[in-house]
Design a protein around this motif. Structure first.
Motif, mmCIF file in Angstrom:
data_model
loop_
_atom_site.group_PDB
_atom_site.id
_atom_site.type_symbol
_atom_site.label_atom_id
_atom_site.label_comp_id
_atom_site.label_asym_id
_atom_site.label_seq_id
_atom_site.Cartn_x
_atom_site.Cartn_y
_atom_site.Cartn_z
ATOM 1 N N GLY A 294 0.798 -1.219 0.000
ATOM 2 C CA GLY A 294 0.000 0.000 0.000
ATOM 3 C C GLY A 294 0.828 1.265 0.000
ATOM 4 N N MET A 295 2.030 1.210 -0.553
ATOM 5 C CA MET A 295 2.929 2.361 -0.482
ATOM 6 C C MET A 295 3.086 3.089 -1.797
ATOM 7 S SD MET A 295 5.896 0.817 1.974
ATOM 8 C CE MET A 295 5.483 0.173 3.601
ATOM 9 N N ALA A 296 2.527 2.584 -2.870
ATOM 10 C CA ALA A 296 2.711 3.232 -4.168
ATOM 11 C C ALA A 296 1.752 4.404 -4.304
ATOM 12 C CB ALA A 296 2.464 2.237 -5.294
ATOM 13 N N PRO A 297 2.242 5.632 -4.579
ATOM 14 C CA PRO A 297 1.352 6.779 -4.756
ATOM 15 C C PRO A 297 0.592 6.669 -6.053
ATOM 16 C CG PRO A 297 3.621 7.387 -5.274
ATOM 17 C CD PRO A 297 3.656 5.982 -4.763
ATOM 18 N N ASP A 298 -0.433 7.498 -6.168
ATOM 19 C CA ASP A 298 -1.281 7.477 -7.349
ATOM 20 C C ASP A 298 -0.668 8.335 -8.445
ATOM 21 O OD1 ASP A 298 -3.258 7.285 -9.166
ATOM 22 O OD2 ASP A 298 -4.724 8.493 -8.053
ATOM 23 N N ARG A 299 -0.202 7.688 -9.521
ATOM 24 C CA ARG A 299 0.317 8.406 -10.687
ATOM 25 C C ARG A 299 -0.479 8.028 -11.917
ATOM 26 N NH1 ARG A 299 4.515 6.499 -8.083
ATOM 27 N NH2 ARG A 299 4.570 4.700 -9.491
ATOM 28 N N GLY A 300 -1.771 7.788 -11.746
ATOM 29 C CA GLY A 300 -2.557 7.276 -12.852
ATOM 30 C C GLY A 300 -2.143 5.848 -13.115
ATOM 31 N N HIS A 301 -1.876 5.527 -14.383
ATOM 32 C CA HIS A 301 -1.443 4.181 -14.746
ATOM 33 C C HIS A 301 0.053 4.118 -15.017
ATOM 34 C CE1 HIS A 301 -5.529 2.726 -14.876
ATOM 35 N NE2 HIS A 301 -5.866 3.732 -15.672
ATOM 36 N N ARG A 302 0.771 5.210 -14.794
ATOM 37 C CA ARG A 302 2.193 5.208 -15.110
ATOM 38 C C ARG A 302 2.996 4.649 -13.950
ATOM 39 N NH1 ARG A 302 6.713 8.159 -14.339
ATOM 40 N NH2 ARG A 302 5.686 9.780 -13.103
ATOM 41 N N PRO A 303 3.803 3.606 -14.201
ATOM 42 C CA PRO A 303 4.641 3.069 -13.134
ATOM 43 C C PRO A 303 5.775 4.023 -12.799
ATOM 44 C CG PRO A 303 5.168 1.992 -15.200
ATOM 45 C CD PRO A 303 3.968 2.873 -15.473
ATOM 46 N N ALA A 304 6.277 3.922 -11.585
ATOM 47 C CA ALA A 304 7.404 4.756 -11.167
ATOM 48 C C ALA A 304 8.645 4.375 -11.958
ATOM 49 C CB ALA A 304 7.652 4.590 -9.678
ATOM 50 N N THR A 305 9.514 5.340 -12.178
ATOM 51 C CA THR A 305 10.750 5.126 -12.925
ATOM 52 C C THR A 305 11.949 5.482 -12.049
ATOM 53 O OG1 THR A 305 10.828 7.368 -13.822
ATOM 54 C CG2 THR A 305 9.550 5.721 -15.060
ATOM 55 N N GLN A 306 13.139 5.184 -12.544
ATOM 56 C CA GLN A 306 14.344 5.581 -11.829
ATOM 57 C C GLN A 306 14.445 7.099 -11.736
ATOM 58 O OE1 GLN A 306 17.872 3.736 -13.388
ATOM 59 N NE2 GLN A 306 17.342 1.705 -12.577
ATOM 60 N N SER A 307 13.953 7.799 -12.745
ATOM 61 C CA SER A 307 13.975 9.273 -12.698
ATOM 62 C C SER A 307 13.111 9.786 -11.557
ATOM 63 C CB SER A 307 13.496 9.845 -14.027
ATOM 64 O OG SER A 307 14.383 9.486 -15.079
ATOM 65 N N ASP A 308 11.952 9.147 -11.323
ATOM 66 C CA ASP A 308 11.100 9.542 -10.198
ATOM 67 C C ASP A 308 11.833 9.356 -8.875
ATOM 68 O OD1 ASP A 308 8.901 10.148 -11.854
ATOM 69 O OD2 ASP A 308 8.278 8.042 -11.869
ATOM 70 N N VAL A 309 12.517 8.234 -8.748
ATOM 71 C CA VAL A 309 13.273 7.959 -7.523
ATOM 72 C C VAL A 309 14.387 8.986 -7.357
ATOM 73 C CG1 VAL A 309 14.717 6.276 -6.310
ATOM 74 C CG2 VAL A 309 12.727 5.502 -7.619
ATOM 75 N N ALA A 310 15.088 9.288 -8.450
ATOM 76 C CA ALA A 310 16.181 10.260 -8.387
ATOM 77 C C ALA A 310 15.687 11.625 -7.916
ATOM 78 C CB ALA A 310 16.848 10.381 -9.757
ATOM 79 N N ARG A 311 14.529 12.080 -8.455
ATOM 80 C CA ARG A 311 13.970 13.375 -8.039
ATOM 81 C C ARG A 311 13.582 13.340 -6.567
ATOM 82 N NH1 ARG A 311 11.760 13.355 -13.305
ATOM 83 N NH2 ARG A 311 9.885 12.268 -12.561
#
Length: 349
Positions: free
Chosen positions: A14-31
């Protein structure tokens, strides 16, 4: 949701935020952490140059965002395939579950994916099971047990590096137990008890899978006795029960039976029970594999221990070594099996 390796995805927590249907990327983690995407990539690849504090911050952020590394994409980026394919001939046989346990011991967590493929054929021959691993672009295949000819196994190893488990194949990494030694020990045990009518219930004959039969027959001939071998139609317990019925209904019915594996021994038990025969009073019985079933109270099956978990562990180590050094000499690792005597064998009445 739990995958076949028993791992839970971060989304399940239950830890994934709502980004629509787009999965998280390494760029998201980096930011999220305030570092470069390259540093995130290094952290997940285990590359040097990332401090433990930064690495933990990256992993924590990835967990919050629901990011999961794409191991296949990472392999492509490194031009190196790290996934390990595991082929099992018969998931109904406990020995293959033990081999799987051993392989999992050897593979580092979060370092190498393991993709499992199981034969769907009761006779153990299913080319599609291996082809599915090749199509999955694994870096190496651990195969337990292949029934193909040695030549065909070598041809497959030219497509994808391969570790042959439970049988040796010249020119291919091999991890196996000495079946000739094990079958001889089982047969000699029955001979030493005083049995002379000893039958062997074998599996279907395939290249590389008849050593136990050959060793039993040679041991009987060395004792001046005539071998009595019968092959089951396939590797199921039901097939072994039908074959055992044929042996036990014969005019020269054996006083002892040595079976290709413990699963076959269970079929013999059923056939003997249906005929009012007691074990070991009327029939001594020896299996092969020393499975969990063999060790159960009330079963107490005399059986040859081929050290299945150890076979799997060593095969996993050999596979990782081959991935790290494709040009290394071929491994040939042979274990010595051990006869474990229990109450299913006794002198003939």
């Amino acid at each position: 949701m739990t995958n076949f390796l028993g791992l839970r995805s971060w989304e399940d927590e239950g830890m994934a935020p709502d980004r629509g249907h787009r999965p998280a990327t390494q760029s998201d983690v980096a930011r999220e952490v305030g570092v470069s995407r390259t540093l995130v990539s290094f952290a997940f690849r285990g590359a040097p140059g990332v401090s433990e504090e930064t690495k933990q911050a990256i992993f924590d952020a990835a967990k919050r965002l629901g990011y999961r590394p794409n191991a296949g994409a990472a392999d492509l980026a490194r031009k190196h395939r790290s996934a390990v394919g595991l082929y099992l001939m018969d998931i109904r046989n406990e020995v293959y579950a033990d081999i799987l346990s051993g392989v999992r011991i050897a593979l580092p967590q979060n370092r190498n994916r393991m993709i499992l493929s199981v034969s769907r054929s009761v006779d153990g021959v299913d080319p599609g099971a291996l082809e599915s691993l090749i199509e999955a672009r694994v870096g190496i295949i651990i195969a337990a047990t292949l029934l193909d000819s040695d030549e065909h196994v070598r041809e497959m190893a030219q497509i994808v590096p391969l570790v042959s488990v439970t049988r040796p194949v010249e020119g291919v990494d091999s991890v196996y137990s000495d079946d000739a030694f094990g079958a001889r020990a089982a047969t000699e045990h029955l001979l030493n008890l005083g049995h002379t009518r000893i039958a062997h219930l074998a599996g279907p004959a395939h290249d590389g899978h008849i050593v136990r039969r050959q060793s039993y027959e040679q041991t009987m001939r060395d004792a001046g006795l005539t071998p009595q071998t019968l092959s089951a139609q396939d590797f199921t317990q039901e097939a072994s029960e039908r074959a055992a019925a044929e042996l036990l209904d014969a005019a020269d019915a054996p006083t002892a039976i040595f079976t290709h594996n413990d699963q076959f021994a269970m079929g013999v038990r059923e056939a003997a029970h249906a005929r009012g025969l007691s074990i070991p009073g009327d029939l001594s019985l020896v299996g092969y594999d020393n499975s969990r079933t063999a060790r159960l109270h009330g079963i107490d099956l005399t059986s040859v221990d081929l050290h299945a978990v150890e076979l799997g562990r060593i095969a996993g180590e050999v596979a990782l070594a081959r991935l790290n050094d494709p040009d290394a000499p071929m491994a040939d690792r042979r274990l010595t099996p051990q006869l474990v005597v229990r109450s299913s064998t006794a002198p003939p009445q």
